[in-house]
Design an enzyme around this catalytic site. Sequence first.
Site, PDB file in Angstrom:
ATOM      1  N   ARG A 104     -25.022 -34.583 -37.690  1.00 21.17           N
ATOM      2  CA  ARG A 104     -24.874 -33.781 -36.474  1.00 21.17           C
ATOM      3  C   ARG A 104     -24.293 -34.645 -35.353  1.00 21.17           C
ATOM      4  O   ARG A 104     -23.409 -34.219 -34.613  1.00 21.17           O
ATOM      5  CB  ARG A 104     -26.243 -33.217 -36.090  1.00 21.17           C
ATOM      6  CG  ARG A 104     -26.285 -32.361 -34.830  1.00 21.17           C
ATOM      7  CD  ARG A 104     -27.642 -31.667 -34.791  1.00 21.17           C
ATOM      8  NE  ARG A 104     -28.065 -31.292 -33.453  1.00 21.17           N
ATOM      9  CZ  ARG A 104     -27.753 -30.142 -32.859  1.00 21.17           C
ATOM     10  NH1 ARG A 104     -26.981 -29.272 -33.478  1.00 21.17           N
ATOM     11  NH2 ARG A 104     -28.217 -29.863 -31.652  1.00 21.17           N
ATOM     12  N   HIS A 154     -29.586 -35.335 -39.215  1.00 20.02           N
ATOM     13  CA  HIS A 154     -29.297 -35.442 -37.785  1.00 20.02           C
ATOM     14  C   HIS A 154     -28.155 -36.421 -37.515  1.00 20.02           C
ATOM     15  O   HIS A 154     -27.405 -36.265 -36.555  1.00 20.02           O
ATOM     16  CB  HIS A 154     -30.554 -35.895 -37.041  1.00 20.02           C
ATOM     17  CG  HIS A 154     -30.659 -35.331 -35.653  1.00 20.02           C
ATOM     18  ND1 HIS A 154     -30.631 -33.978 -35.391  1.00 20.02           N
ATOM     19  CD2 HIS A 154     -30.777 -35.942 -34.449  1.00 20.02           C
ATOM     20  CE1 HIS A 154     -30.744 -33.777 -34.096  1.00 20.02           C
ATOM     21  NE2 HIS A 154     -30.826 -34.948 -33.491  1.00 20.02           N
ATOM     22  N   HIS A 184     -27.083 -26.961 -27.309  1.00 27.07           N
ATOM     23  CA  HIS A 184     -27.917 -27.698 -26.369  1.00 27.07           C
ATOM     24  C   HIS A 184     -28.155 -26.884 -25.110  1.00 27.07           C
ATOM     25  O   HIS A 184     -27.306 -26.098 -24.677  1.00 27.07           O
ATOM     26  CB  HIS A 184     -27.261 -29.024 -25.994  1.00 27.07           C
ATOM     27  CG  HIS A 184     -27.507 -30.110 -26.998  1.00 27.07           C
ATOM     28  ND1 HIS A 184     -26.809 -31.287 -27.022  1.00 27.07           N
ATOM     29  CD2 HIS A 184     -28.382 -30.195 -28.024  1.00 27.07           C
ATOM     30  CE1 HIS A 184     -27.239 -32.041 -28.012  1.00 27.07           C
ATOM     31  NE2 HIS A 184     -28.192 -31.399 -28.630  1.00 27.07           N
ATOM     32  N   ARG A 206     -28.198 -27.776 -36.702  1.00 24.28           N
ATOM     33  CA  ARG A 206     -29.463 -28.439 -36.988  1.00 24.28           C
ATOM     34  C   ARG A 206     -29.809 -28.157 -38.450  1.00 24.28           C
ATOM     35  O   ARG A 206     -29.425 -27.129 -39.014  1.00 24.28           O
ATOM     36  CB  ARG A 206     -30.575 -27.894 -36.088  1.00 24.28           C
ATOM     37  CG  ARG A 206     -30.338 -28.130 -34.594  1.00 24.28           C
ATOM     38  CD  ARG A 206     -31.461 -27.524 -33.771  1.00 24.28           C
ATOM     39  NE  ARG A 206     -31.258 -27.772 -32.348  1.00 24.28           N
ATOM     40  CZ  ARG A 206     -30.603 -26.958 -31.526  1.00 24.28           C
ATOM     41  NH1 ARG A 206     -30.090 -25.818 -32.002  1.00 24.28           N
ATOM     42  NH2 ARG A 206     -30.470 -27.252 -30.245  1.00 24.28           N
ATOM     43  N   LYS A 257     -32.657 -22.488 -31.726  1.00 23.60           N
ATOM     44  CA  LYS A 257     -33.974 -22.537 -31.103  1.00 23.60           C
ATOM     45  C   LYS A 257     -34.172 -21.353 -30.165  1.00 23.60           C
ATOM     46  O   LYS A 257     -33.257 -20.948 -29.462  1.00 23.60           O
ATOM     47  CB  LYS A 257     -34.130 -23.841 -30.318  1.00 23.60           C
ATOM     48  CG  LYS A 257     -34.211 -25.089 -31.194  1.00 23.60           C
ATOM     49  CD  LYS A 257     -34.448 -26.316 -30.347  1.00 23.60           C
ATOM     50  CE  LYS A 257     -34.596 -27.564 -31.214  1.00 23.60           C
ATOM     51  NZ  LYS A 257     -34.831 -28.778 -30.390  1.00 23.60           N
ATOM     52  N   TYR A 282     -23.972 -38.537 -26.384  1.00 22.52           N
ATOM     53  CA  TYR A 282     -22.965 -38.835 -27.389  1.00 22.52           C
ATOM     54  C   TYR A 282     -21.815 -39.640 -26.799  1.00 22.52           C
ATOM     55  O   TYR A 282     -21.169 -40.418 -27.496  1.00 22.52           O
ATOM     56  CB  TYR A 282     -22.431 -37.534 -28.006  1.00 22.52           C
ATOM     57  CG  TYR A 282     -23.479 -36.776 -28.766  1.00 22.52           C
ATOM     58  CD1 TYR A 282     -23.923 -37.226 -29.997  1.00 22.52           C
ATOM     59  CD2 TYR A 282     -24.042 -35.627 -28.240  1.00 22.52           C
ATOM     60  CE1 TYR A 282     -24.907 -36.531 -30.696  1.00 22.52           C
ATOM     61  CE2 TYR A 282     -25.025 -34.934 -28.928  1.00 22.52           C
ATOM     62  CZ  TYR A 282     -25.447 -35.393 -30.147  1.00 22.52           C
ATOM     63  OH  TYR A 282     -26.420 -34.721 -30.818  1.00 22.52           O
TER      64      TYR A 282
END
Length: 317
Positions: A259, A256, A282, A154, A178, A291
């Site tokens: 990514r 992004h 994720h 990210r 995160k 994806y």
Amino acid sequence: MAAPAHQDSWISSFLAAQAADLGAARNTQLAYGRDLQDFSEWLSKRGTSFMLAGRDQVESYLVFCDAQGLSKATRARRLSAIRQLYRFAHEEGWRDDNPALRIKGPGASQRLPGTLSLPEVERLLEAARITGRSPSERLRNCALVELLYATGMRVSELVGLPIAAVRGDPKMVLVKGKGDKERMVPLSTPARAAVRAWLTERDAQDEAARKLGKPASKQLCPGPGVDGHLTRQHFYLLIKDIAAQGGVDPNTVTPHTLRHAFATHLLAGGADLRVIQTLLGHADVATTEIYTHVLDEDLRRLVLTHHPLATPGKSEA
């Protein structure tokens, strides 16, 4: 209170109440009015009305809307309008039930992420080597773009990477994502080379800072911001400049997007979906599976365009 005899009176009374009680915007009223008028006409053609329609009729209408090719968002809005109309009718004593209350909506459409082709990424990587006001900036920009495409980080993870994470020419880098969750991501050979070149420059900068009595930065890419590193906003604008330099439409390129390119290109190369999930950080596979939709679409076009049994001269748009 007796229910109005005419369908239009149901709609006008409902919209007037929406405006008076909820302060509904004019555009919202117009959209609801069109939606309810369409439902009214559909009911009338089938010999029924707002007063007599039941859950089966509302569900059949939604199926009809789907068959008409209406988007999920439009169908969801129409169901909302119908549900609110019947809530109003119940409150007014026109009906003793709400036939749309327990009907599940179509849900929001899953938006496919934008991505880049391999040639476009290659142009970005080449452009990063020559974009910048100084040799130092060009080395930094090259390292940033190589790192982003090599790892799928990210943008916040990328710009906040500490210099210690890439010391010693590692093949794997520890990334804090995160919720302070940590994961290991591999570095490609080109990314490692770009990082080595940037570290040589960074060490020279730190040495110059020390001679002036200033502390060396602990960030891989120092910046004047509060956090001491390059900001996400700065990198967002930077990647646009790099795209323009490389002849790639800047409107299609964001951090992004790279990514996404990392994920789809790995999938195209045969990587396992769970591996991609881990590398991206994720929470679950369902998030990552979007994806595959991009990849599947590319494969579908390839087959329809090049398969020997495909209609000659006909390709999928």
